[in-house]
Design an enzyme around this catalytic site. Structure first.
Site, PDB file in Angstrom:
ATOM      1  N   TYR B 285     -46.664 -23.113 -58.058  1.00 39.98           N
ATOM      2  CA  TYR B 285     -45.817 -23.305 -56.844  1.00 39.98           C
ATOM      3  C   TYR B 285     -46.624 -22.525 -55.973  1.00 39.98           C
ATOM      4  O   TYR B 285     -46.860 -21.359 -55.643  1.00 39.98           O
ATOM      5  CB  TYR B 285     -44.565 -22.719 -56.400  1.00 39.98           C
ATOM      6  CG  TYR B 285     -44.032 -23.870 -55.543  1.00 39.98           C
ATOM      7  CD1 TYR B 285     -43.320 -24.685 -55.345  1.00 39.98           C
ATOM      8  CD2 TYR B 285     -44.341 -23.143 -54.471  1.00 39.98           C
ATOM      9  CE1 TYR B 285     -42.665 -25.360 -54.821  1.00 39.98           C
ATOM     10  CE2 TYR B 285     -43.519 -23.356 -52.178  1.00 39.98           C
ATOM     11  CZ  TYR B 285     -42.692 -24.963 -53.126  1.00 39.98           C
ATOM     12  OH  TYR B 285     -42.216 -25.327 -52.080  1.00 39.98           O
ATOM     13  N   TYR B 330     -47.933 -32.143 -50.869  1.00 37.29           N
ATOM     14  CA  TYR B 330     -47.083 -31.208 -51.304  1.00 37.29           C
ATOM     15  C   TYR B 330     -46.319 -32.263 -51.167  1.00 37.29           C
ATOM     16  O   TYR B 330     -45.464 -32.387 -50.431  1.00 37.29           O
ATOM     17  CB  TYR B 330     -47.305 -30.973 -49.765  1.00 37.29           C
ATOM     18  CG  TYR B 330     -45.954 -29.787 -49.654  1.00 37.29           C
ATOM     19  CD1 TYR B 330     -45.563 -28.463 -49.954  1.00 37.29           C
ATOM     20  CD2 TYR B 330     -44.697 -30.791 -48.639  1.00 37.29           C
ATOM     21  CE1 TYR B 330     -44.690 -27.760 -49.745  1.00 37.29           C
ATOM     22  CE2 TYR B 330     -43.639 -29.088 -48.185  1.00 37.29           C
ATOM     23  CZ  TYR B 330     -43.550 -27.556 -48.763  1.00 37.29           C
ATOM     24  OH  TYR B 330     -42.700 -27.313 -49.078  1.00 37.29           O
TER      25      TYR B 330
END
Ligand SMILES: [Zn+2]
Lengths: 113, 381
Positions: B285, B330
């Site tokens: 992440y 994203y």
């Protein structure tokens, strides 16, 4: 900006008191304010005045959301489990481990220098 | 007390399909439309139709269409399990974990997990109000955005361990190079370390190229039983371990340089019966470059304090092979999972990691909210 957990602290700051919560059962100090002690789960506590100083743990220099503002993260000298945020008012840039002193603002916030 | 959460479902469920919309800065459509498009694409990839679906799962922060709207919009005939989890990146992988749990328990047979966002044109995450109660003690000082918070933690790591801007820069450069091989990626023009260092400040020590993109788009993955997945067109990608939680301390706890992933990762590896040395490809992440640094440490790829050196060493485990949030786009975590699936199927094209059999995919490591989640996926061998 205040909620039911933060209102009491905000009032104390407005009166010029630098306080954090202290558990009346096990003496654990905590900030931000929380009704229950996370150590012993007591909900009996008092506002404890502490020395309005800490050490600089980290800082940023903002260029986007509050441009030109240096925001510090301060670990309190007499309550090392407690961290506060605030604007850095000194002329020179902060450094890690430096002692910071609380400054009460007119709008009941805490800044640092 | 031994932690055995989800340990009993090791390899019992699998990801059978993935689907995407295109990524952009302005989709021009609703999140409901994005969700439907990604879900239909994932079902098509899995060789299934909406009639096969009996579960839908997502996470959101009030910024997207919920399963209870998406289900009827797709005319699902038999929705029997909906998950609408509040939360951002930290819960992104727990959505798949909970779908796996529901499938393994027989609550549903085919669950489609999705995340659909107009994170540039409608709801900019970086400028959203922090939902945590702590915000009352931060926002009045102008401390409001994830970029600032991660910058604060990054500075602490730099101070304590000597992590350098060049380490962060190496991550940005590496991920851009990966994106150059990914047709889906929004940012495909290679960058250099000098480009990184010359990019404008967002919140020192972060520059623009430390920060993820803000993207409109959606992605979906289909979770079903391993048994059923073996009858579908693609080789199943097994959900070998799933963990969420961690984070017994608030995010400004005793050591700013340790994330909730440090508490979660032993449990995750234990469920998988695997360790970091077994991981062939890692989707980490990357809301910001620093989150990759701290997770390389907290997932055990290197010692605490050495995450920057490790990431920049050129000998790190292949990571964010799609370009990550920094360069692909994203979609809040699920695009990391979808890329892991592609790598384990062996269909990642120019960016394929040869012989990849085990993948780690991780969520926001618990700095913004004190919890995280992660998956270990495995090729069905
Ligand atoms: Zn107590």
């Amino acid at each position: 900006m205040s909620d039911r957990d933060s209102a009491g602290w905000r009032s104390a700051v407005a009166n010029g008191d630098f306080v954090i919560q202290q558990c009346s059962t096990c003496d654990t100090r905590r900030f931000p304010p929380r009704e229950f002690c996370s150590v012993c789960h007591s909900r009996t506590w008092q506002w404890q005045p502490v020395e309005p100083t800490g050490t600089i743990e980290s800082w940023i220099v903002d260029h986007t959301f509050a441009p030109g503002t240096t925001i510090v993260m301060v670990r309190l000298t007499n309550a090392p489990t407690c961290v506060m945020y605030g604007r850095w008012l000194a002329e020179t840039a902060p450094s890690a481990g430096q002692t910071a002193h609380a400054v009460f603002t007119d709008d009941a916030l805490i800044d640092w220098h | 007390m031994a932690k055995r959460l989800l340990g009993g479902i090791r390899d019992r469920t699998a990801i059978a399909g993935v689907g995407y919309t295109s990524f952009s800065k302005d989709s021009g459509v609703s999140t409901l439309t994005l969700a439907c498009e990604a879900i239909l694409a994932a079902l098509d990839d899995a060789g299934l139709t909406p009639d096969d679906v009996d579960g839908l799962a997502t996470h959101r922060v009030g910024d997207s269409a919920p399963p209870s709207t998406v289900g009827p919009a797709l005319g699902l005939p038999a929705p029997s399990w909906y998950l609408d989890q509040f939360g951002g990146g930290s819960v992104s992988h727990s959505v798949i974990a909970q779908a796996a749990l529901a499938v393994a328990a027989g609550m549903a047979d085919v669950v489609v997990c999705y995340r659909a966002i107009n994170a540039r044109s409608e709801f900019r995450m970086g400028r959203a109000a922090n939902p945590a109660p702590e915000a009352a003690f931060q926002a009045p000082y102008g401390y409001v955005a994830p970029a600032q918070m991660y910058a604060m933690y990054a500075r602490a790591h730099m101070t304590k361990y000597g992590t350098q801007p060049e380490h962060f820069g190496a991550i940005a450069v590496t991920e851009r190079a990966a994106a150059a091989k990914n047709p889906r990626a929004l940012m495909r023009t290679p960058i250099t370390l000098d480009d990184y260092l010359a990019s404008r400040w967002i919140a020192e020590p972060f520059r623009l190229l430390d920060c993820c993109l803000e993207t409109d788009g959606a992605c979906a993955v289909v979770v079903t039983t391993t048994e059923r997945a073996r009858d579908l067109p693609h080789p199943p990608v097994l959900i070998t371990a799933a963990a969420f939680g961690g984070g017994s301390h608030p995010f400004d706890g005793p050591d700013m340089t340790v994330s909730a992933a440090a508490e979660l990762s032993p449990r995750l590896y234990s469920m998988a019966g695997l360790g970091p040395a077994d991981v062939d490809v890692a989707q980490i992440y990357d809301c910001f470059t620093y989150s990759v640094v701290v997770q390389f440490e907290d997932y055990g790829f290197c010692a605490k304090g050495e995450g920057g050196l490790y990431a920049a060493s050129g000998s790190a485990v292949p990571y964010n092979t799609h370009g990550g949030f920094l360069s692909e786009g994203y979609v809040h975590g699920i695009n990391h999972i979808a890329e892991a699936v592609s790598q384990l199927r062996g269909d990642a094209g120019d960016r394929q990691v040869p012989g990849a059999e085990v993948a780690l995919s991780t969520a926001q490591p618990g700095y913004v909210l004190a919890a995280t989640s992660a998956l270990i996926l495995r090729k069905d061998t």
